[in-house]
Design an enzyme around this catalytic site. Structure first.
Site, PDB file in Angstrom:
ATOM      1  N   LYS A 109       0.767  -1.310  -0.035  1.00  0.00           N
ATOM      2  CA  LYS A 109      -0.240  -0.054  -0.122  1.00  0.00           C
ATOM      3  C   LYS A 109       1.120   1.373  -0.024  1.00  0.00           C
ATOM      4  O   LYS A 109       1.927   1.098   0.543  1.00  0.00           O
ATOM      5  CB  LYS A 109      -1.098   0.017   1.210  1.00  0.00           C
ATOM      6  N   ASP A 160      -2.616  -1.963   9.841  1.00  0.00           N
ATOM      7  CA  ASP A 160      -2.946  -2.265   8.269  1.00  0.00           C
ATOM      8  C   ASP A 160      -3.159  -3.223   7.660  1.00  0.00           C
ATOM      9  O   ASP A 160      -3.592  -3.489   6.487  1.00  0.00           O
ATOM     10  CB  ASP A 160      -1.256  -1.540   7.648  1.00  0.00           C
TER      11      ASP A 160
END
Length: 310
Positions: A15, A143
């Site tokens: 990401k 995350d």
């Protein structure tokens, strides 16, 4: 006669934090954050086969020497969590092919955990589904839920409370890697120290501004570039001043802008289009930087059908 479950191949994305605002420290010791995540097409690949015990190995283009393969690793922790919650008594042999930088601010470990959750849910026939796995993902790390979800999303609290965000088009990212990682706790601690020194007060309730959401909806990288922001960038640059030179090099060579991804030290440059991304990749490589190119948004953790050979 019973047959062993077929091997499972899962993948999960790295990401980029397109926007990140860091607020106060929460009672659990984490910081209150508001972030806009975008999953990028750099995938961690996890292959799982049935076994009596749990075993983990690593390979791949990213150097993996020194990575723990015991209970210190988030993949093994994910497996233990699944066993604890479901009562499953079997094991698995898992191999992770790493393509996301280690300790680079791009969520590689979180992607490993998300891939492990979906792979083992399938291998062990647990039937937890996306909702059940999302609950476990939030326990593993801030995350991990986003690596499971993918796409583009807004994360709040520690980053684990997600709201999908509309994002049009395909963005071209060029990622400059550092030769060594940064400790996420050290970066957050440095940010706290810098704020204390300057007298800056963190936001009580950080949010992702409407202009960031509008820019993502537009799908226009030239609209998005001016609103990219990361509160952690100042701390990463304080710990690694040479990252500032990399940011400047990318901007001089055609990047619309660059940003430290997450806690760093990876730097994500946003390019206008594919041609610009290729030119930037060549220029940064010529400067002897290790460079990856990726598009976003990308899908979240998924089982790949059928399982592919290693």
């Amino acid at each position: 006669m019973t047959t062993s479950p077929a091997p499972v191949h899962a993948r999960a994305p790295g990401k980029v934090n397109v926007f990140m605002r860091v607020g106060r420290v929460l009672p659990d010791g984490y910081h209150d954050v508001a972030t806009a995540y975008q999953a990028v097409a750099l995938f961690e690949e996890l292959h799982a086969e049935p076994d009596d015990d749990l075993a983990l190995t690593f390979s791949g283009p990213i150097p993996v020497a020194g990575l723990p393969v015991d209970g210190r690793n988030i993949v093994i922790r994910a497996a233990h969590l699944l066993q604890a919650r479901t009562g499953y008594r079997g094991g698995a042999r898992m191999q992770v092919v790493k393509r996301v930088p280690i300790a680079g601010g791009m969520g590689g470990g979180s992607a490993d955990a998300a891939a492990a959750l979906v792979a083992l849910d399938a291998l062990w026939d647990l039937g937890l589904g996306r909702d059940g796995l999302a609950v476990l993902a939030a326990e593993l790390g801030a995350d991990v839920p986003f690596a499971l979800l993918g796409g583009t999303a807004i994360g709040t609290n520690r980053g684990e409370k997600l709201s999908p965000a509309l994002a049009a088009g395909t963005l071209q990212w060029v990622i400059a890697l550092a030769d060594r990682g940064l400790s996420t706790p050290e970066v957050y601690g440095t940010l706290d120290a810098l704020r204390a020194e300057s007298g800056e007060q963190p936001d009580e309730a950080p949010v992702v501004p409407p202009e960031v959401l509008a820019a993502l909806r537009s799908g226009d990288p030239a609209v998005l570039a001016p609103v990219l922001h990361n509160d952690l960038e100042a701390a990463a640059l304080h710990l690694r001043p040479e990252l500032g030179e990399v940011l400047e090099l990318g901007r001089r060579n055609g990047a619309l802008t660059g940003i430290v991804s997450g806690s760093g030290p990876s730097i994500a440059f946003l390019a206008e289009d594919l041609d610009a991304a290729l030119s930037l990749q060549i220029a940064l490589s010529a400067a002897r930087l290790t460079v990856l190119r990726a598009t976003g948004p990308a899908q979240g953790a998924r089982v790949v059908e059928p399982a592919t050979p290693r």
